[in-house]
Design an enzyme around this catalytic site. Sequence first.
Site, short mmCIF file in Angstrom:
data_model
loop_
_atom_site.label_atom_id
_atom_site.label_comp_id
_atom_site.label_asym_id
_atom_site.label_seq_id
_atom_site.Cartn_x
_atom_site.Cartn_y
_atom_site.Cartn_z
N GLY A 17 0.79 -1.23 0.00
CA GLY A 17 0.00 0.00 0.00
C GLY A 17 0.82 1.28 0.00
O GLY A 17 1.80 1.43 -0.74
N ARG A 38 6.12 -6.44 9.10
CA ARG A 38 6.29 -7.83 9.56
C ARG A 38 6.65 -8.78 8.41
O ARG A 38 7.43 -9.69 8.59
CB ARG A 38 4.99 -8.31 10.25
CG ARG A 38 4.71 -7.54 11.55
CD ARG A 38 3.30 -7.74 12.02
NE ARG A 38 2.36 -7.30 11.00
CZ ARG A 38 1.03 -7.42 11.08
NH1 ARG A 38 0.49 -7.97 12.15
NH2 ARG A 38 0.26 -6.98 10.10
N ARG A 39 6.12 -8.57 7.21
CA ARG A 39 6.33 -9.53 6.11
C ARG A 39 7.63 -9.22 5.35
O ARG A 39 7.68 -8.29 4.54
CB ARG A 39 5.12 -9.48 5.15
CG ARG A 39 3.84 -10.03 5.79
CD ARG A 39 2.63 -9.76 4.93
NE ARG A 39 2.38 -8.34 4.80
CZ ARG A 39 1.47 -7.80 3.97
NH1 ARG A 39 0.77 -8.57 3.19
NH2 ARG A 39 1.30 -6.49 3.92
N TYR A 157 -11.87 2.12 14.79
CA TYR A 157 -10.94 2.69 13.80
C TYR A 157 -11.05 4.22 13.78
O TYR A 157 -10.03 4.91 13.73
CB TYR A 157 -11.21 2.09 12.41
CG TYR A 157 -10.22 2.57 11.37
CD1 TYR A 157 -8.87 2.22 11.47
CD2 TYR A 157 -10.62 3.36 10.30
CE1 TYR A 157 -7.94 2.66 10.53
CE2 TYR A 157 -9.70 3.81 9.35
CZ TYR A 157 -8.37 3.46 9.47
OH TYR A 157 -7.45 3.89 8.54
N GLY A 188 -8.75 9.75 2.40
CA GLY A 188 -10.04 9.07 2.32
C GLY A 188 -9.85 7.74 1.61
O GLY A 188 -8.75 7.16 1.62
N LEU A 189 -10.90 7.30 0.95
CA LEU A 189 -10.91 5.96 0.34
C LEU A 189 -9.73 5.72 -0.62
O LEU A 189 -9.59 6.43 -1.61
CB LEU A 189 -12.23 5.78 -0.43
CG LEU A 189 -12.49 4.35 -0.92
CD1 LEU A 189 -12.98 3.47 0.22
CD2 LEU A 189 -13.51 4.37 -2.05
P1 NDP Z 1 -2.07 -1.82 3.64
O1 NDP Z 1 -2.82 -2.89 4.38
O2 NDP Z 1 -1.77 -2.05 2.20
O3 NDP Z 1 -0.71 -1.50 4.40
C1 NDP Z 1 -0.60 -1.54 5.79
C2 NDP Z 1 0.87 -1.63 6.16
O4 NDP Z 1 0.98 -1.60 7.58
C3 NDP Z 1 1.51 -2.93 5.70
O5 NDP Z 1 2.80 -2.69 5.22
C4 NDP Z 1 1.57 -3.76 6.96
O6 NDP Z 1 2.72 -4.62 6.93
C5 NDP Z 1 1.79 -2.67 8.01
N1 NDP Z 1 1.42 -3.12 9.35
C6 NDP Z 1 0.21 -3.52 9.78
N2 NDP Z 1 0.29 -3.91 11.06
C7 NDP Z 1 1.60 -3.78 11.43
C8 NDP Z 1 2.32 -4.03 12.61
N3 NDP Z 1 1.72 -4.54 13.70
N4 NDP Z 1 3.64 -3.75 12.64
C9 NDP Z 1 4.25 -3.24 11.54
N5 NDP Z 1 3.63 -2.99 10.40
C10 NDP Z 1 2.32 -3.25 10.33
O7 NDP Z 1 -2.94 -0.51 3.82
P2 NDP Z 1 -2.66 1.04 3.50
O8 NDP Z 1 -1.42 1.22 2.74
O9 NDP Z 1 -3.92 1.56 2.95
O10 NDP Z 1 -2.52 1.59 4.97
C11 NDP Z 1 -1.44 2.39 5.41
C12 NDP Z 1 -1.96 3.37 6.45
O11 NDP Z 1 -2.92 4.22 5.84
C13 NDP Z 1 -2.67 2.75 7.63
O12 NDP Z 1 -2.31 3.47 8.79
C14 NDP Z 1 -4.15 2.96 7.32
O13 NDP Z 1 -4.95 3.00 8.47
C15 NDP Z 1 -4.09 4.30 6.64
N6 NDP Z 1 -5.18 4.68 5.76
C16 NDP Z 1 -5.63 3.87 4.75
C17 NDP Z 1 -6.66 4.29 3.92
C18 NDP Z 1 -7.23 3.42 2.85
O14 NDP Z 1 -8.38 3.66 2.44
N7 NDP Z 1 -6.49 2.47 2.33
C19 NDP Z 1 -7.23 5.63 4.06
C20 NDP Z 1 -6.70 6.38 5.17
C21 NDP Z 1 -5.71 5.93 5.96
P3 NDP Z 1 2.83 -6.11 7.51
O15 NDP Z 1 1.45 -6.71 7.44
O16 NDP Z 1 3.82 -6.76 6.60
O17 NDP Z 1 3.34 -5.95 8.90
C1 8X3 Z 2 -9.50 4.41 5.63
C2 8X3 Z 2 -10.59 5.26 5.07
O1 8X3 Z 2 -13.06 5.71 5.06
O2 8X3 Z 2 -12.38 3.39 5.08
O3 8X3 Z 2 -8.82 5.07 6.62
O4 8X3 Z 2 -12.16 4.71 7.06
S1 8X3 Z 2 -12.11 4.73 5.62
#
Ligand code: NDP
Ligand code: 8X3
Length: 258
Positions: A17, A38-39, A157, A188-189
């Site tokens: 992401g 982690r991965r 969340y 956002g999304l």
């Molecule tokens: P992804 O699920 O693609 O990425 C999440 C990342 O966080 C992965 O690299 C995962 O790595 C890492 N992660 C999760 N848990 C842990 C942990 N315990 N320790 C270390 N790393 C961790 O989602 P996004 O890229 O969308 O999310 C990134 C951020 O953006 C998050 O904070 C999310 O809440 C936020 N966000 C996302 C939105 C969306 O709509 N997608 C919108 C707004 C905010 P691994 O599993 O390998 O540890």
């Molecule tokens: C992720 C965006 O709208 O799904 O942070 O909460 S939403």
Amino acid sequence: MSRLKNKWVLITGASSGFGAAAACAFGAEGCKLLLGARRQEKLKAVATAAKKAGALTALYHPLDVTKTASVESFIAWAKEKTGKLDVLINNAGGAHGLDPIATATDEDWEATLQTNVFGLLRMTRAALPLVVSNPGSCIINIGSLAGHTAYENGAAYCAAKAGERKITQALRLEMYGTGVRVCSLDPGLSESEFSVVRFKGDQARAKKVYEGTHPLQPEDIAETMVWVASRPAHVNIDEILIKPTDQAAIYKLYRRTK
Ligand code: NDP
Ligand code: 8X3
């Protein structure tokens, strides 16, 4: 020449992401990268892609932000590589479950709060010594539209991301006079593994979230991170709320029908 060339950038949640896209975007600016998640297999592939994009170096190490010992050993590893950080991106996080308070589980609440709130606090505490001695450095915390607006079935969340905003605002005050910049970047999304994680691997349900609409892509967020970090040292972008054009409000999401 890019203002970010040769800069050390630490990215949490770099295995997919936003974090993976950020590794490539900062790589393209000629940065030196420290990547955690982690991965490890995924991190290895991201590091390779970032180097191909132009990163001077792209190193990775296991990191679980829910565990203080893991965060501390990650930062000890980072300190072996560099005496200072120029950019810290606290991105690791995500949502676990989409359920009403009446039926949601402790397990999902704890995973959500542990990553987005305690993980952010832990990482920041551990990394600060590498940042505070470096005026002009920049901390970008990834929040969410969910931190601005509550929605049903998302209580934990939304609380976690509202918490992220308050942590960022407090940190901005604590960094007063140090020259360290602090930003909350609130998307956002966005299409990533976010919904797959939220729905515990249910790919079909995750896909439906984005059906017929044009969500943000990880590259859109990565580009914004680069812009925030590359402002001159006297410019602090406190907060950015970035949404898809199709998302006028949390559930006012335009979907095209076939
Ligand atoms: P992804 O699920 O693609 O990425 C999440 C990342 O966080 C992965 O690299 C995962 O790595 C890492 N992660 C999760 N848990 C842990 C942990 N315990 N320790 C270390 N790393 C961790 O989602 P996004 O890229 O969308 O999310 C990134 C951020 O953006 C998050 O904070 C999310 O809440 C936020 N966000 C996302 C939105 C969306 O709509 N997608 C919108 C707004 C905010 P691994 O599993 O390998 O540890
Ligand atoms: C992720 C965006 O709208 O799904 O942070 O909460 S939403």
